[in-house]
Motif scaffolding. Structure first.
Motif, PDB file in Angstrom:
ATOM      1  N   MET A  84       0.803  -1.217   0.000  1.00 37.53           N
ATOM      2  CA  MET A  84       0.000   0.000   0.000  1.00 37.53           C
ATOM      3  C   MET A  84       0.839   1.271   0.000  1.00 37.53           C
ATOM      4  SD  MET A  84      -2.629   1.872   0.014  1.00 37.53           S
ATOM      5  CE  MET A  84      -4.235   1.174   0.390  1.00 37.53           C
ATOM      6  N   ILE A  85       1.971   1.270   0.683  1.00 34.41           N
ATOM      7  CA  ILE A  85       2.750   2.510   0.842  1.00 34.41           C
ATOM      8  C   ILE A  85       3.080   3.180  -0.496  1.00 34.41           C
ATOM      9  CG2 ILE A  85       5.022   3.365   1.537  1.00 34.41           C
ATOM     10  CD1 ILE A  85       4.757   1.765   4.092  1.00 34.41           C
ATOM     11  N   PRO A  86       3.654   2.481  -1.486  1.00 29.17           N
ATOM     12  CA  PRO A  86       3.916   3.166  -2.758  1.00 29.17           C
ATOM     13  C   PRO A  86       2.654   3.458  -3.560  1.00 29.17           C
ATOM     14  CG  PRO A  86       4.497   0.846  -2.926  1.00 29.17           C
ATOM     15  CD  PRO A  86       4.174   1.104  -1.493  1.00 29.17           C
ATOM     16  N   LEU A  87       1.609   2.657  -3.352  1.00 29.45           N
ATOM     17  CA  LEU A  87       0.346   2.846  -4.070  1.00 29.45           C
ATOM     18  C   LEU A  87      -0.401   4.075  -3.586  1.00 29.45           C
ATOM     19  CD1 LEU A  87      -1.904   1.758  -5.981  1.00 29.45           C
ATOM     20  CD2 LEU A  87      -2.696   0.344  -4.062  1.00 29.45           C
ATOM     21  N   SER A  88      -0.177   4.487  -2.344  1.00 34.56           N
ATOM     22  CA  SER A  88      -0.971   5.544  -1.728  1.00 34.56           C
ATOM     23  C   SER A  88      -0.882   6.874  -2.467  1.00 34.56           C
ATOM     24  CB  SER A  88      -0.551   5.733  -0.269  1.00 34.56           C
ATOM     25  OG  SER A  88       0.801   6.136  -0.190  1.00 34.56           O
ATOM     26  N   THR A  97      -6.546  13.409  -0.791  1.00 37.18           N
ATOM     27  CA  THR A  97      -5.986  13.052   0.514  1.00 37.18           C
ATOM     28  C   THR A  97      -7.084  12.859   1.551  1.00 37.18           C
ATOM     29  OG1 THR A  97      -3.988  14.329  -0.006  1.00 37.18           O
ATOM     30  CG2 THR A  97      -4.360  13.778   2.305  1.00 37.18           C
ATOM     31  N   ARG A  98      -8.127  13.680   1.449  1.00 39.70           N
ATOM     32  CA  ARG A  98      -9.224  13.590   2.423  1.00 39.70           C
ATOM     33  C   ARG A  98      -9.867  12.215   2.415  1.00 39.70           C
ATOM     34  NH1 ARG A  98     -15.223  15.981   1.630  1.00 39.70           N
ATOM     35  NH2 ARG A  98     -16.011  15.732   3.751  1.00 39.70           N
ATOM     36  N   TYR A  99     -10.290  11.761   1.255  1.00 36.51           N
ATOM     37  CA  TYR A  99     -10.949  10.456   1.161  1.00 36.51           C
ATOM     38  C   TYR A  99      -9.996   9.334   1.553  1.00 36.51           C
ATOM     39  CZ  TYR A  99     -15.225  12.126  -1.134  1.00 36.51           C
ATOM     40  OH  TYR A  99     -16.421  12.727  -1.402  1.00 36.51           O
ATOM     41  N   LEU A 100      -8.760   9.381   1.019  1.00 36.24           N
ATOM     42  CA  LEU A 100      -7.818   8.299   1.288  1.00 36.24           C
ATOM     43  C   LEU A 100      -7.517   8.194   2.776  1.00 36.24           C
ATOM     44  CD1 LEU A 100      -5.785   6.131   0.375  1.00 36.24           C
ATOM     45  CD2 LEU A 100      -4.080   7.957   0.158  1.00 36.24           C
ATOM     46  N   PHE A 101      -7.214   9.323   3.418  1.00 30.28           N
ATOM     47  CA  PHE A 101      -6.790   9.253   4.811  1.00 30.28           C
ATOM     48  C   PHE A 101      -7.954   8.920   5.731  1.00 30.28           C
ATOM     49  CE2 PHE A 101      -4.828  10.184   8.779  1.00 30.28           C
ATOM     50  CZ  PHE A 101      -3.466  10.065   8.557  1.00 30.28           C
ATOM     51  N   ALA A 102      -9.087   9.551   5.535  1.00 29.48           N
ATOM     52  CA  ALA A 102     -10.227   9.297   6.416  1.00 29.48           C
ATOM     53  C   ALA A 102     -10.686   7.848   6.324  1.00 29.48           C
ATOM     54  CB  ALA A 102     -11.373  10.247   6.086  1.00 29.48           C
ATOM     55  N   GLY A 136      -1.341   1.357   5.824  1.00 29.22           N
ATOM     56  CA  GLY A 136      -0.218   1.841   5.027  1.00 29.22           C
ATOM     57  C   GLY A 136      -0.542   3.084   4.224  1.00 29.22           C
ATOM     58  N   GLY A 137      -1.830   3.327   3.971  1.00 33.03           N
ATOM     59  CA  GLY A 137      -2.229   4.504   3.219  1.00 33.03           C
ATOM     60  C   GLY A 137      -2.069   5.802   3.992  1.00 33.03           C
ATOM     61  N   SER A 141       0.986   9.948   3.267  1.00 33.86           N
ATOM     62  CA  SER A 141       0.163  11.156   3.186  1.00 33.86           C
ATOM     63  C   SER A 141       0.636  12.232   4.153  1.00 33.86           C
ATOM     64  CB  SER A 141      -1.305  10.814   3.483  1.00 33.86           C
ATOM     65  OG  SER A 141      -1.814   9.898   2.552  1.00 33.86           O
ATOM     66  N   VAL A 142       1.140  11.813   5.317  1.00 41.34           N
ATOM     67  CA  VAL A 142       1.620  12.779   6.303  1.00 41.34           C
ATOM     68  C   VAL A 142       2.883  13.470   5.806  1.00 41.34           C
ATOM     69  CG1 VAL A 142       2.376  13.089   8.684  1.00 41.34           C
ATOM     70  CG2 VAL A 142       0.594  11.430   8.162  1.00 41.34           C
ATOM     71  N   PHE A 143       3.809  12.709   5.229  1.00 42.09           N
ATOM     72  CA  PHE A 143       5.027  13.302   4.692  1.00 42.09           C
ATOM     73  C   PHE A 143       4.696  14.281   3.569  1.00 42.09           C
ATOM     74  CE2 PHE A 143       6.794   9.811   6.989  1.00 42.09           C
ATOM     75  CZ  PHE A 143       8.126  10.122   7.226  1.00 42.09           C
TER      76      PHE A 143
END
Length: 539
Positions: A84-88, A97-102, A136-137, A141-143
């Motif tokens: 997930m990390i590279p896919l995010s 970012t809103r939809y992905l992180f929430a 992993g998503g 996003s934070v960075f």
């Protein structure tokens, strides 16, 4: 002087630049709230990598799992997360970012609740995989947010925060896990995520406004690229995690995993360089500082996860510590990181970032060099200074590495770059753990054989020691010679294990000593303004 590498934040050493417009310096309160909620979500996700490491025996007993199965509680999480990390980055661009992180925070919370209700090992492995994939998503996003929504003048504040979380969370994972499983039960390793997870989900849904979704990109999404990346990274993580346990390529599953990873890698890289909208944008590596920053991130992953593994193994196998005692001892590094973070942030505005990295690498290498003298009676006080040097060095390295790697990336590439950057740290940890566990096993055998060669009936010292041990056993009504031989074997085995630890610490010392010279490959960052507030978060 102007152009100092320490000036990624835009402040030239020894001079005061013109103040940017107030509108660019002002951060809306809502964005600050959203960012710190994201930081909490990232902390939860990274913490859960290691939170189970000190409590696997409790989970094994609770689920009636076999010794060959319990390791998958951690392995399944890592395999799913590394996919997930590279896919995010791509997902954040499509859905925002809103939809992905929430949704990642909500899904991670739900998976944590499911893991706490697991009644057998199969359920636990599935729930942990879901937890790792969705969680992993949140990490990249934070960075990306830190380097796009904040003006460069604030980077000396936000970069230490994300650097601290990225390094502190796995370091204190065994501490938190050991305390929870001792004070309550293993179920609380997962239940502890629920309330913070709900808060993070609600806050990020309501306050993230960094970017807008690009729904039209769904039509261009590279599903074959996703499948090949999943096979490539998932199989690679499996080989690295399970290789030493299964005797590497003498095991058919490891061979199959290596072949699958190689085939997946070929397909993935082919599509990444030929498809219009690849699942991962690899062009970030064209930026020299990002490329070398990622190499350093890989090395830091080896040090971070390697020592988080080494210390507990030593304290458990040699010193006989339980999970809580291990956590209390390991907490020293966490405290050192915590108190060093603001110092590192301040230094990043005052000195060349490359010099900061050198000091950090030297500090880390000094800590591991001290550990090369380890014996079987080293305790909290002997481990105190090496852990302080480790924590201090880690933070002094991570802040400039983050700034150098991501600080000069254009906003349009930031989300994809942050995923790749975090992936290198995780892969470094996986490679490091595989090498370390293999070295511990192989060097233990070598040292055992060398010592055994000198323990024969012609060695008067060994014979006298054996006779003394036999007499002591007979005085207590136990079998003398046979018992003494067993004790001698155990002593030799323990010494071989300790000597293998010393070898690994020496190897880590050499690695981080070499990184000092690698700093020369980094270009001196210019005091340019990148990732400014209002940059669209990646448009």
């Amino acid at each position: 002087m102007a152009g100092s590498a320490g000036n990624t934040a835009g402040t030239a050493t020894g001079s005061i630049p013109a103040a940017p417009p107030k509108a660019e310096e002002h951060m809306p309160v809502g964005r600050l709230i959203a960012f710190f909620a994201m930081v909490l979500g990232m902390f939860m996700s990274i913490l859960d990598i290691q939170i189970v490491s000190a409590s696997l025996s409790e989970i094994q007993a609770g689920l009636s799992a076999g010794s060959d199965e319990i390791g998958w509680v951690q392995t399944s999480y890592l395999i799913a997360e590394v996919i997930m990390i590279p896919l995010s980055g791509t997902l954040a661009r499509i859905v925002s970012t809103r939809y992905l992180f929430a949704f990642s925070a909500a899904g991670f919370t739900a998976a944590s609740a499911l893991a706490a209700t697991a009644s057998n090992i199969d359920q636990m492995i599935v729930y942990r995989a879901i937890q790792g994939f969705i969680g992993g998503g949140m990490i990249p996003s934070v960075f990306a947010a830190a380097f796009t929504i904040f003006p460069p003048s604030k980077r000396s504040i936000v970069s230490p925060i994300i650097g601290l979380i990225a390094t502190l969370a796995p370091t204190i994972g065994p501490t938190v896990g050991g305390y929870l499983s001792n004070a309550f039960s293993w179920h609380w390793l997962f239940l502890v995520n629920i309330i913070p997870g709900i808060i993070v989900s609600i806050v990020t849904w309501n306050f993230i406004d960094f970017d807008k979704p690009e729904w039209g990109l769904i039509k261009k999404f590279d599903w074959w690229g996703l499948a090949s990346m999943a096979v490539f990274l998932g199989a690679l993580e499996y080989v690295l995690e399970e290789g030493n346990t299964n005797d590497w390529f003498n095991d058919n599953f490891i061979v199959a995993g290596a072949i699958a990873s190689a085939v997946g890698a070929v397909i993935f890289f082919y599509r990444a360089f030929t498809i219009e909208f690849p699942v991962v944008d690899l062009t970030a590596f064209a930026n020299r500082n990002f490329a070398f920053g990622s190499v350093f991130s890989f090395a830091m992953g080896i040090g971070l996860y390697g020592l988080t593994y080494l210390y507990p193994v030593y304290l458990s196998e040699i010193r006989g510590y339980d999970s809580l005692m291990i956590g209390e001892t390991m907490f020293v590094s966490g405290l050192a990181m915590f108190f060093t973070a603001p110092i590192a942030g301040r230094l990043s505005t005052l000195m060349d970032l490359r010099l900061m990295m050198i000091i950090g690498f030297v500090s880390f290498a000094s800590g591991t060099y001290i550990m090369t003298g380890i014996t079987d009676d080293w305790d909290f006080y002997e481990l105190f200074l090496p852990q302080v040097l480790r924590g201090f060095g880690m933070m002094l390295c991570m802040v400039p590495i983050n700034n150098i790697a991501l600080g000069t990336m254009p906003p349009a590439r930031m989300r994809g770059a942050s995923g790749l950057f975090n992936l290198t740290r995780n892969l470094g940890g996986a490679v490091g753990l595989a090498i370390i566990s293999t070295l511990l096993s192989n060097r233990q055998d070598v040292h055992y054989e060398r010592m055994r060669e000198h323990l024969d009936w012609g060695n008067s010292t060994a014979v006298d020691q054996l006779s003394s041990m036999a007499s002591n056993l007979e005085a207590h009504g136990l079998e003398g010679t046979t018992g003494a031989i067993k004790q001698m074997v155990n002593m030799v085995t323990q010494q071989a294990v300790v000597m293998s630890f010393s070898d690994v610490f020496l190897l880590l010392t050499i690695l981080f000593g070499c990184l000092v010279f690698g700093v020369a490959m980094i270009e001196k960052p210019s005091p340019q303004v990148t990732g400014r507030s209002g940059g669209g978060g990646g448009h």
